[in-house]
Every structure is written in C-alpha cells, then in structure tokens.
Motif scaffolding. Structure first.
Motif, PDB file in Angstrom:
ATOM      1  N   GLU A 176      -5.641  14.796 -33.966  1.00  0.00           N
ATOM      2  CA  GLU A 176      -6.753  15.330 -34.757  1.00  0.00           C
ATOM      3  C   GLU A 176      -6.767  16.857 -34.657  1.00  0.00           C
ATOM      4  O   GLU A 176      -6.587  17.428 -33.582  1.00  0.00           O
ATOM      5  N   GLY A 177      -6.967  17.512 -35.828  1.00  0.00           N
ATOM      6  CA  GLY A 177      -6.971  18.966 -35.878  1.00  0.00           C
ATOM      7  C   GLY A 177      -5.624  19.574 -36.209  1.00  0.00           C
ATOM      8  O   GLY A 177      -5.531  20.776 -36.459  1.00  0.00           O
ATOM      9  N   THR A 178      -4.570  18.735 -36.248  1.00  0.00           N
ATOM     10  CA  THR A 178      -3.235  19.231 -36.559  1.00  0.00           C
ATOM     11  C   THR A 178      -3.071  19.395 -38.069  1.00  0.00           C
ATOM     12  O   THR A 178      -3.535  18.575 -38.843  1.00  0.00           O
ATOM     13  N   THR A 179      -2.397  20.436 -38.474  1.00  0.00           N
ATOM     14  CA  THR A 179      -2.097  20.652 -39.885  1.00  0.00           C
ATOM     15  C   THR A 179      -0.782  19.973 -40.235  1.00  0.00           C
ATOM     16  O   THR A 179       0.212  20.131 -39.520  1.00  0.00           O
ATOM     17  N   VAL A 180      -0.770  19.206 -41.309  1.00  0.00           N
ATOM     18  CA  VAL A 180       0.425  18.454 -41.714  1.00  0.00           C
ATOM     19  C   VAL A 180       0.760  18.769 -43.163  1.00  0.00           C
ATOM     20  O   VAL A 180      -0.106  19.144 -43.953  1.00  0.00           O
ATOM     21  N   GLU A 181       2.028  18.598 -43.517  1.00  0.00           N
ATOM     22  CA  GLU A 181       2.480  18.829 -44.880  1.00  0.00           C
ATOM     23  C   GLU A 181       2.571  17.511 -45.634  1.00  0.00           C
ATOM     24  O   GLU A 181       2.706  16.445 -45.022  1.00  0.00           O
ATOM     25  N   ALA A 182       2.511  17.587 -46.957  1.00  0.00           N
ATOM     26  CA  ALA A 182       2.702  16.403 -47.782  1.00  0.00           C
ATOM     27  C   ALA A 182       4.079  15.829 -47.499  1.00  0.00           C
ATOM     28  O   ALA A 182       5.077  16.543 -47.476  1.00  0.00           O
ATOM     29  N   GLY A 183       4.132  14.513 -47.245  1.00  0.00           N
ATOM     30  CA  GLY A 183       5.400  13.860 -46.941  1.00  0.00           C
ATOM     31  C   GLY A 183       5.756  13.879 -45.475  1.00  0.00           C
ATOM     32  O   GLY A 183       6.773  13.317 -45.081  1.00  0.00           O
ATOM     33  N   GLY A 184       4.933  14.519 -44.619  1.00  0.00           N
ATOM     34  CA  GLY A 184       5.207  14.561 -43.191  1.00  0.00           C
ATOM     35  C   GLY A 184       4.879  13.238 -42.519  1.00  0.00           C
ATOM     36  O   GLY A 184       4.162  12.394 -43.054  1.00  0.00           O
ATOM     37  N   LYS A 185       5.402  13.055 -41.301  1.00  0.00           N
ATOM     38  CA  LYS A 185       5.187  11.808 -40.561  1.00  0.00           C
ATOM     39  C   LYS A 185       3.954  11.934 -39.673  1.00  0.00           C
ATOM     40  O   LYS A 185       3.810  12.901 -38.929  1.00  0.00           O
ATOM     41  N   LEU A 186       3.068  10.942 -39.764  1.00  0.00           N
ATOM     42  CA  LEU A 186       1.834  10.958 -38.982  1.00  0.00           C
ATOM     43  C   LEU A 186       1.919  10.084 -37.733  1.00  0.00           C
ATOM     44  O   LEU A 186       1.414  10.443 -36.677  1.00  0.00           O
ATOM     45  N   ALA A 187       2.533   8.912 -37.873  1.00  0.00           N
ATOM     46  CA  ALA A 187       2.550   7.951 -36.770  1.00  0.00           C
ATOM     47  C   ALA A 187       3.647   6.930 -37.012  1.00  0.00           C
ATOM     48  O   ALA A 187       4.334   6.957 -38.041  1.00  0.00           O
ATOM     49  N   VAL A 188       3.800   6.016 -36.040  1.00  0.00           N
ATOM     50  CA  VAL A 188       4.791   4.943 -36.137  1.00  0.00           C
ATOM     51  C   VAL A 188       4.114   3.622 -35.847  1.00  0.00           C
ATOM     52  O   VAL A 188       3.349   3.500 -34.884  1.00  0.00           O
ATOM     53  N   ILE A 189       4.373   2.637 -36.701  1.00  0.00           N
ATOM     54  CA  ILE A 189       3.868   1.278 -36.499  1.00  0.00           C
ATOM     55  C   ILE A 189       5.044   0.387 -36.139  1.00  0.00           C
ATOM     56  O   ILE A 189       6.045   0.338 -36.855  1.00  0.00           O
ATOM     57  N   SER A 190       4.962  -0.315 -34.997  1.00  0.00           N
ATOM     58  CA  SER A 190       6.003  -1.248 -34.577  1.00  0.00           C
ATOM     59  C   SER A 190       5.601  -2.657 -34.956  1.00  0.00           C
ATOM     60  O   SER A 190       4.421  -3.020 -34.887  1.00  0.00           O
ATOM     61  N   GLY A 191       6.595  -3.455 -35.292  1.00  0.00           N
ATOM     62  CA  GLY A 191       6.311  -4.839 -35.681  1.00  0.00           C
ATOM     63  C   GLY A 191       6.383  -5.803 -34.548  1.00  0.00           C
ATOM     64  O   GLY A 191       6.075  -6.979 -34.685  1.00  0.00           O
ATOM     65  N   GLY A 192       6.835  -5.323 -33.346  1.00  0.00           N
ATOM     66  CA  GLY A 192       7.010  -6.222 -32.211  1.00  0.00           C
ATOM     67  C   GLY A 192       5.748  -6.402 -31.407  1.00  0.00           C
ATOM     68  O   GLY A 192       4.644  -6.118 -31.849  1.00  0.00           O
ATOM     69  N   ALA A 193       5.893  -6.868 -30.164  1.00  0.00           N
ATOM     70  CA  ALA A 193       4.749  -7.108 -29.295  1.00  0.00           C
ATOM     71  C   ALA A 193       4.175  -5.793 -28.827  1.00  0.00           C
ATOM     72  O   ALA A 193       4.793  -4.742 -28.909  1.00  0.00           O
ATOM     73  N   LYS A 194       2.961  -5.885 -28.291  1.00  0.00           N
ATOM     74  CA  LYS A 194       2.247  -4.679 -27.883  1.00  0.00           C
ATOM     75  C   LYS A 194       2.981  -3.937 -26.776  1.00  0.00           C
ATOM     76  O   LYS A 194       2.967  -2.720 -26.713  1.00  0.00           O
ATOM     77  N   THR A 195       3.681  -4.700 -25.882  1.00  0.00           N
ATOM     78  CA  THR A 195       4.384  -4.053 -24.782  1.00  0.00           C
ATOM     79  C   THR A 195       5.524  -3.186 -25.289  1.00  0.00           C
ATOM     80  O   THR A 195       5.897  -2.210 -24.672  1.00  0.00           O
ATOM     81  N   THR A 196       6.078  -3.554 -26.445  1.00  0.00           N
ATOM     82  CA  THR A 196       7.151  -2.746 -27.017  1.00  0.00           C
ATOM     83  C   THR A 196       6.655  -1.373 -27.389  1.00  0.00           C
ATOM     84  O   THR A 196       7.348  -0.377 -27.264  1.00  0.00           O
ATOM     85  N   ALA A 197       5.422  -1.323 -27.872  1.00  0.00           N
ATOM     86  CA  ALA A 197       4.869  -0.036 -28.295  1.00  0.00           C
ATOM     87  C   ALA A 197       4.473   0.815 -27.107  1.00  0.00           C
ATOM     88  O   ALA A 197       4.590   2.029 -27.136  1.00  0.00           O
ATOM     89  N   ASP A 198       3.977   0.139 -26.052  1.00  0.00           N
ATOM     90  CA  ASP A 198       3.452   0.890 -24.928  1.00  0.00           C
ATOM     91  C   ASP A 198       4.549   1.444 -24.024  1.00  0.00           C
ATOM     92  O   ASP A 198       4.423   2.511 -23.449  1.00  0.00           O
ATOM     93  N   ALA A 199       5.632   0.650 -23.849  1.00  0.00           N
ATOM     94  CA  ALA A 199       6.667   1.047 -22.906  1.00  0.00           C
ATOM     95  C   ALA A 199       7.915   1.479 -23.637  1.00  0.00           C
ATOM     96  O   ALA A 199       8.412   0.752 -24.490  1.00  0.00           O
TER      97      ALA A 199
END
Length: 521
Positions: free
Chosen positions: A178-201
């Motif tokens: 929050e508060g970061t300036t971003v450009e059109a077409g820039g990457k904001l985040a990543v969504i993983s399709g696997g289990a929650k542990t995959t995202a955390d570790a």
C-alpha cells in the motif's frame, strides 16, 4: 502467420512518438488487447494493445526509439508456429525466470497444474493515465481467493480502480505494498493454485544456491530502477539542449523527468530551473510539533493542486459577477415538480435550468465555449457541460455530453447518474474528459460569493452560489426576493470583457424568465 504490431494514430498534428516502455519480451504469450508497450508523444502517452493472440516473436522498435505513425513496432507469431518453441527454450535459460522460482520448479522437475501461479497485473487505467498508487489491499499473503474476488484498490489521478482476482487459489505474494506507485501493466501480486503451504514456504534451494532469498527485494529493486529512470524522450532533449537533470523538476513517478518537464524548463526563466518547487516550511515550535499530524496527499489531491495552479499560471484569468432573481424558476418548479417527477421519474432541480441557460448563452458568445491550441482558437459547435461534484476524496468534473441537445429530463437524469458514480468513486476516465464549459455550485455548501478557477483547457466556468432572500427594489417598491450571485471566470486571452459580460447577462435573463429558453430568445 505472423501479425504486425503498428504505431496507432497519435492524434491530430502528431506525427511521431518515442517508445517509452515495453511490458512484454520476445517469447512472452500475449492475449488480444493485452497491453504491449507505451509510446510518448508531445502531449500524451499512447498505449499499444496486442492486435492478436499468440507469442511476441520480435521487437523491432526498442525503448527510446523514435517512430512515426504506422511504423512497425514488433511481430506476433501464432502459438505453435515455427520459432515459438525456440523462443520458449531461450526464455527458460534467462536469469529473470528465477524471480518466479517459487511458482515453477527448475530443471526437469514436473509440476502439477494445481501448482501453477497466476500474476495479478495492473489493469488498463484509462486514456493518458500511466500510473496509479496502491490504495488498499483487501487480502493478505496466504489468504484463499476466488476468481473475480476483489483483491485491492488502486488510486489514479482522478478515479479509483478495483483489481479483481484473475483466478482462484492462494494469494502467495504481494509485490506492491500500500502506498506504492505502479505503472499500467505492472505486476501487483502472485496467486498460486496449490496448497496454502506452497505459498507460505519457499521451495528448497538447489545446488547450495538460495533461489528464494532475493525474491522479495527483487521486484522492489527493479521498480526503483525504473522509477528513477527518466523518459527517453526527455533525456534526448536534455542532451540536445545541454541541460542537466538537476535543472529540471520532474513531475513523473518518483520525480521521473518527462518530455513536457524539459520543455517547461527550457521556456521558463533560467533562475526558476534551480529554485525549489515549493517554499521551505516555516520553523515549528517543539511543543507544537508533537501535536501535528503529517498525511501524504492523495494522487487526486496532488493532481487537483497542480492543475489549479497551472490554470492560474497559464490563463489570463478574470472574473465578472452578476446576480439573478430566482423567483421565476422557484415558482415554475413548485408548479410542475410533481408532474415532472411522475412523468420522468426524476426530480426537477436547478442544474437543468442553469445548464440550459448556459447552452443558450454559449450560442451567442461562442468564444466562451472555445479553447486555445498554440496560436489557434478551436471553436466547439457542441456543448459538453462539465458539472463539478464534491466527493470525499476531492473535486471531480463529470461531463454531460451534448447538453445543448438534451431535454430538461435528460439533463437531470444524466447529472443524477454521474453524481452518484462520482460519490461512489465509479466514474470512468471517459466520463470526465472532453468538457467544453463547466458549472460549479458552491451554493450547496453555503458559499455566498466566490471566484471559480478555470478547468483547462476550457475558457469559461460559471460559479453558482447560495440562494438568499434580500430586499430588492422592483418598480420603485422594496420587495424581498430570493437572490443568487453568479460568477463567470474566463480566459481573457480569448474572451473579451464585452463577451464575458454579455454571456452572464444572457444567463441571468434566461433564469429570471425561463420562458425565454422555450422561445429561444
């Protein structure tokens, strides 16, 4: 079959542009209408969408190159075509793919479909809008999200943009806080399709190399490098004019110097190039400093401040005043308001009368509805009426298009719909562009008299004020009448005093005797 990427039409009298940023690399998959690159012209930034789906096969015009209208920018190859597989192999060997090591296993390891990651990208922000500020994240890393669920909200110069989840899964990483300036077409985040542990570790490092370690700082570091990089067109002009970067005040993201900043520095007096953009703050007593609160201005407020100051610096702004007896309109509304609402489903307000009166006056004094473009005066044979609306985040001006051809009911319905969108922060860029004249109603807040500031590039703005009963002399008798002060601010470079006064008198006459609007008098 390959598809060519060409420079689109850049606008009237604009024949060339500079390639500012490519958002895709050769070998990247692209969808139809997905943003490929941005071009900078003398006046605006132009977004170039993909004309077809496939893979970006070749970039012909690189960042910093100057291109003409219809020039070849690159090539898109259909998926499965010869050459596509080679591009993919080359990409796998590129070091930048290590930034997504948490989502795609290295080497020959097979990866199940459920573990694939999806990037959350900054959507198209609107015409000539290239950046935004991350306002609020509604989800945190590790949270489960469903497709189209709201992830975050971005704030641009004028509107708020909601970013939905492009797929279901787990929000594994937030790249832009929050508060970061971003450009059109820039990457904001990543969504993983696997289990929650995959995202955390993060995955285990291979060969003694910690691949995941630089994962978090890498996007931030890269972003900082881009943030401070001046526009290619700006650097080119500075080199030609022997101008250093410290002589130019950048208005782009994080002080990035744009082409128009260099042009402004060249045309301004030499001493102003080294002056601070704002005067230093006066010293504050120690006992008072602890009771102050410092809050960063929103992008909308910064834009409002800059545009209003630019209007004062650019236009030869002058204001003329008059007053109007509102008795005629108030009696007409009282007599017909119930029938009007029953038939049209909307209340009969004051704004439709003022809009109609201004459209009527603009026909007689067309220069108030015109604008200056260089050494030309552009007369508008139509009226796109801007209606200033106060919102919790600042002032916005939605536009009632072709107001001169609309009925009272159509104007009231349009104003109500735009006003509601403005208060909800749902206005689109298209709904706030193209206005030729503006009406601002400070009377709703109790203002008795004010001098409105022009909304560039318009040459006129009408200020409405509070209706207040005052003693008036009518035919030798002192009577109490509901009176309103009117103020017309205008650009004296194009509108003479006679034209401004004539315009305001015609508005006054139409409001005091609404029948004149029906008779076109």
């Amino acid at each position: 079959m390959a598809t060519e990427i060409r420079v689109p039409t850049l606008g009237e009298s604009v024949s060339e542009a500079t390639v500012a940023t490519w958002f895709k690399k050769p070998g990247d998959s692209v969808a139809v209408d997905e943003l490929l690159c941005e071009l900078e012209t003398d006046k605006v930034t132009v977004e170039v969408p993909s004309p077809a789906a496939g893979k970006l096969d070749e970039i012909v015009a690189k960042e910093g190159d100057t291109v003409g209208v219809d020039a070849l920018l690159g090539m898109i190859a259909e998926s499965g075509q010869a050459g596509s597989s080679t591009d993919v192999k080359e990409r796998k060997a590129k070091p930048e793919d290590t930034a997504t090591a948490h989502a795609e296993p290295k080497g020959d390891e097979a990866k199940p479909d459920s573990g694939k990651s999806v990037d959350v990208m900054v959507p198209t922000l609107g015409e000539s809008v290239t950046e935004a500020t991350v306002s609020t994240w509604f989800k945190q890393p590790g949270d489960t999200v469903t497709q189209d669920e709201m992830l975050c909200e971005l704030e641009t110069d004028k509107v708020s943009v909601e970013v939905p989840a492009p797929a279901s899964g787990v929000l594994s990483e937030i790249l832009k806080a929050e508060g970061t300036t971003v450009e059109a077409g820039g990457k904001l985040a990543v969504i993983s399709g696997g289990a929650k542990t995959t995202a955390d570790a993060p995955p285990p490092a291979k060969g003694g190399e910690d691949v995941a370690a630089p994962k978090s700082p890498a996007p931030e570091t890269a972003a900082k490098g881009r943030d401070v990089e001046d526009a290619p067109s700006a650097k080119k002009i500075m080199a030609e004019k022997n101008l250093s970067a410290d002589q130019v005040t950048g208005t782009g993201r994080d002080g990035r110097i744009m082409k128009e900043d260099v042009q402004k520095a060249l045309t301004s007096p030499a001493p102003s190039r080294t002056e601070s953009p704002s005067a230093p703050r006066a010293p504050v007593a120690a006992e008072d400093a602890g009771r102050e609160e410092r809050v960063k201005m929103t992008r909308l407020r910064q834009t409002i401040a800059r545009r209003l100051k630019d209007a004062q610096n650019t236009a030869a702004m002058l204001t003329t005043y008059n007053e109007v007896d509102m008795s005629g309109i108030m009696e007409l509304r009282t007599e017909y308001k119930d029938l009007f609402e029953k038939k049209h489903g909307v209340k009969l307000g004051f704004m439709s009368f003022f809009t109609k009166a201004c459209c009527h006056a603009l026909q007689e004094v067309p220069e108030v509805n015109a604008e200056i473009d260089g050494t030309d005066v552009v007369y508008k044979n139509f009226v796109h009426m801007g209606i200033a609306v106060g919102t919790p985040s600042g002032l916005v001006v939605p536009v009632v298009r072709d107001a001169d051809g609309k009925s009272f009911a159509e104007i009231e319905k349009t104003i109500n719909a735009l006003g509601q969108k403005a208060r909800d922060g749902k206005l689109s860029m298209a709904e706030m562009q193209g206005g030729t004249f503006t009406i601002s109603n400070g009377g709703v807040y109790g203002s008795l008299m004010s001098s409105p500031i022009l909304n560039p590039p318009q040459s006129g703005i009408l200020g409405m004020h509070k209706i207040q009963e005052r003693p008036m002399v009518v035919k030798g008798q002192i009577v109490i009448r509901p009176m309103m002060y009117l103020a017309l601010s205008y650009d004296h470079r194009i509108v003479d005093g006679k034209g401004a006064v004539t315009f305001l008198v015609r508005v006054k006459e139409a409001l005091e005797d609404p029948r004149r609007l029906l008779m076109d008098l």
